[in-house]
Design a protein around this motif. Structure first.
Motif, PDB file in Angstrom:
ATOM      1  N   CYS A 138      11.915   1.160  -6.989  1.00  0.00           N
ATOM      2  CA  CYS A 138      12.174   0.101  -7.476  1.00  0.00           C
ATOM      3  C   CYS A 138      12.874  -1.145  -6.680  1.00  0.00           C
ATOM      4  CB  CYS A 138      13.317   0.255  -8.824  1.00  0.00           C
ATOM      5  SG  CYS A 138      12.374   0.991 -10.172  1.00  0.00           S
ATOM      6  N   GLY A 139      13.781  -0.747  -5.706  1.00  0.00           N
ATOM      7  CA  GLY A 139      14.155  -1.661  -4.858  1.00  0.00           C
ATOM      8  C   GLY A 139      13.144  -2.155  -3.971  1.00  0.00           C
ATOM      9  N   LYS A 173       0.901  -1.148   0.067  1.00  0.00           N
ATOM     10  CA  LYS A 173      -0.152  -0.017   0.071  1.00  0.00           C
ATOM     11  C   LYS A 173       0.831   1.137  -0.128  1.00  0.00           C
ATOM     12  CE  LYS A 173      -3.651  -2.352   2.675  1.00  0.00           C
ATOM     13  NZ  LYS A 173      -4.689  -2.223   3.819  1.00  0.00           N
ATOM     14  N   SER A 174       0.432   2.261  -0.733  1.00  0.00           N
ATOM     15  CA  SER A 174       1.230   3.612  -0.595  1.00  0.00           C
ATOM     16  C   SER A 174       1.439   4.201   0.804  1.00  0.00           C
ATOM     17  CB  SER A 174       0.309   4.711  -1.283  1.00  0.00           C
ATOM     18  OG  SER A 174      -0.961   5.043  -0.310  1.00  0.00           O
ATOM     19  N   THR A 175       0.754   3.777   1.838  1.00  0.00           N
ATOM     20  CA  THR A 175       1.292   3.906   3.245  1.00  0.00           C
ATOM     21  C   THR A 175       2.299   3.071   3.734  1.00  0.00           C
ATOM     22  OG1 THR A 175      -0.483   2.570   4.020  1.00  0.00           O
ATOM     23  CG2 THR A 175      -1.175   4.864   3.891  1.00  0.00           C
ATOM     24  N   PRO A 218      15.671  10.964 -10.011  1.00  0.00           N
ATOM     25  CA  PRO A 218      16.369   9.313 -10.133  1.00  0.00           C
ATOM     26  C   PRO A 218      16.550   8.707  -9.003  1.00  0.00           C
ATOM     27  CG  PRO A 218      17.186  10.950 -11.975  1.00  0.00           C
ATOM     28  CD  PRO A 218      16.448  11.658 -10.718  1.00  0.00           C
ATOM     29  N   ARG A 219      17.031   8.996  -8.139  1.00  0.00           N
ATOM     30  CA  ARG A 219      17.272   8.246  -6.797  1.00  0.00           C
ATOM     31  C   ARG A 219      15.860   7.851  -6.133  1.00  0.00           C
ATOM     32  NH1 ARG A 219      19.629  11.787  -2.071  1.00  0.00           N
ATOM     33  NH2 ARG A 219      17.293  12.525  -1.808  1.00  0.00           N
ATOM     34  N   ASP A 220      15.051   8.787  -6.093  1.00  0.00           N
ATOM     35  CA  ASP A 220      13.463   8.098  -5.566  1.00  0.00           C
ATOM     36  C   ASP A 220      13.178   6.880  -6.334  1.00  0.00           C
ATOM     37  OD1 ASP A 220      13.634   9.857  -3.660  1.00  0.00           O
ATOM     38  OD2 ASP A 220      12.340  11.311  -4.693  1.00  0.00           O
ATOM     39  N   ARG A 223       8.565   3.425   4.349  1.00  0.00           N
ATOM     40  CA  ARG A 223       9.897   2.683   4.176  1.00  0.00           C
ATOM     41  C   ARG A 223      11.032   3.763   3.582  1.00  0.00           C
ATOM     42  NH1 ARG A 223       9.383  -3.427   1.517  1.00  0.00           N
ATOM     43  NH2 ARG A 223       7.759  -4.367   3.145  1.00  0.00           N
ATOM     44  N   LEU A 224      10.275   4.762   2.968  1.00  0.00           N
ATOM     45  CA  LEU A 224      10.990   5.713   2.433  1.00  0.00           C
ATOM     46  C   LEU A 224      11.241   7.047   3.459  1.00  0.00           C
ATOM     47  CD1 LEU A 224      10.051   6.190  -1.330  1.00  0.00           C
ATOM     48  CD2 LEU A 224      12.083   5.267  -0.334  1.00  0.00           C
TER      49      LEU A 224
END
Length: 289
Positions: A62-63, A28-30, A55-57, A35-36
């Motif tokens: 993607c990770g 979920k987006s939450t 690009p870093r985001d 995590r970020l």
């Protein structure tokens, strides 16, 4: 297919790809926001193309989503770099509806309902100037001039044969009877509207008072669709100090049904042209001493 140079559209496509990877991961987006260590609205804005993404985001997302194909990751990061570029409208400064202009520039079709004024893409110069000056009284002369330049620049899409925009417009009768500027300005606008409605890629229908209550009483809205998008489209609601964009398939479907009803209740294109022609005569009479 040639690369699209519209940064707004590139952000939307990048956001759609990131949303697809997030949904495939089951997150979920939450959860992604946690995590970020960012806010959940930021994730939503990135996925909807509301803000630029670096690009870093993209690499970090993607990770989190488990995207292992480096070629895909590199492609998305390149899209992020390109999305930071500017569209033609950015040279005019900080415009209040910049996101919409970016979407309009790339739309394959636009269905719009206007209850009060002729839509910007179909406005004659004198009418457009009067609308801008008389509806936004706090603008300076210079700011009004910039708004007018941008509005007329947007109209290049309907005159350029290389830009295949299909435009449907339903206009409430009140938008045609309200005198904007002067009777002469209004007459010129109606003549301009009738001329454009004869173009094969533009359809204009008038919704007369006699219809009574109808689905458009809640106000103006536009539905934009894109040729190479898997999305249902975007519903745009213009407000005085902000914009609202609806992209959920359910919302787009509901507004599409509303538009279908408005088209069915409105006069057909030929009767609409005759209706406008009769109004032109009334504005001519009003302008006589």
């Amino acid at each position: 297919m040639a690369a699209n140079n519209n940064p707004t559209v590139r952000r939307r496509r990048l956001g759609a790809e990131l949303r697809r990877f997030r949904q495939a991961s089951g997150l979920k987006s939450t959860e992604v926001a946690e995590r970020l260590m960012v806010s959940q609205p930021k994730i939503s804005h990135l996925e909807n193309g509301r803000r630029a993404i670096n690009p870093r985001d993209v690499r970090d997302l993607c990770g989190i989503y488990g995207v292992a194909d480096q070629q895909v990751i590199d492609s998305l990061m390149e899209m992020a770099r390109e999305s930071g570029e500017q569209g033609w409208w950015n040279v005019y400064g900080d415009l209040p509806h910049g996101v919409y202009i970016g979407l309009e520039t790339d739309a394959a079709s636009i269905h719009t309902y206007e209850p009060l004024v002729v839509p910007g893409l179909l406005q004659a110069p004198a009418y457009a100037q009067a609308v801008i000056e008389e509806t936004i009284p706090l603008l300076t002369v210079e700011q009004a001039a910039v708004r007018l330049k941008v509005r007329l620049r947007r109209q290049h899409r309907i005159y350029d044969p290389a830009c295949s925009l299909r435009l449907w417009v339903v206009l409430d009768e009140s938008a045609l009877r309200r005198v904007v500027g002067s009777p002469d300005v209004m007459r010129e606008q109606l003549e301009h509207l009738n001329a454009l409605s004869g173009e094969p890629h533009i359809t204009v229908q008038v919704l007369p008072y006699a219809v009574g209550a109808h689905p458009g009483l809640s106000g103006q809205f536009s539905i934009l669709r894109f040729a190479d998008s898997r999305e249902a489209g975007v519903v745009y609601l213009e407000q005085f100090t902000s914009d609202l964009y609806l992209e959920k398939p359910f919302d787009v479907q509901r507004y599409s049904m509303m538009y279908d009803h408005l088209q069915a209740q409105a006069l057909d294109p030929d009767r609409s042209r005759r209706f406008i022609t009769d109004l032109i005569k009334s504005h001519i009479d009003a302008g006589r001493p």
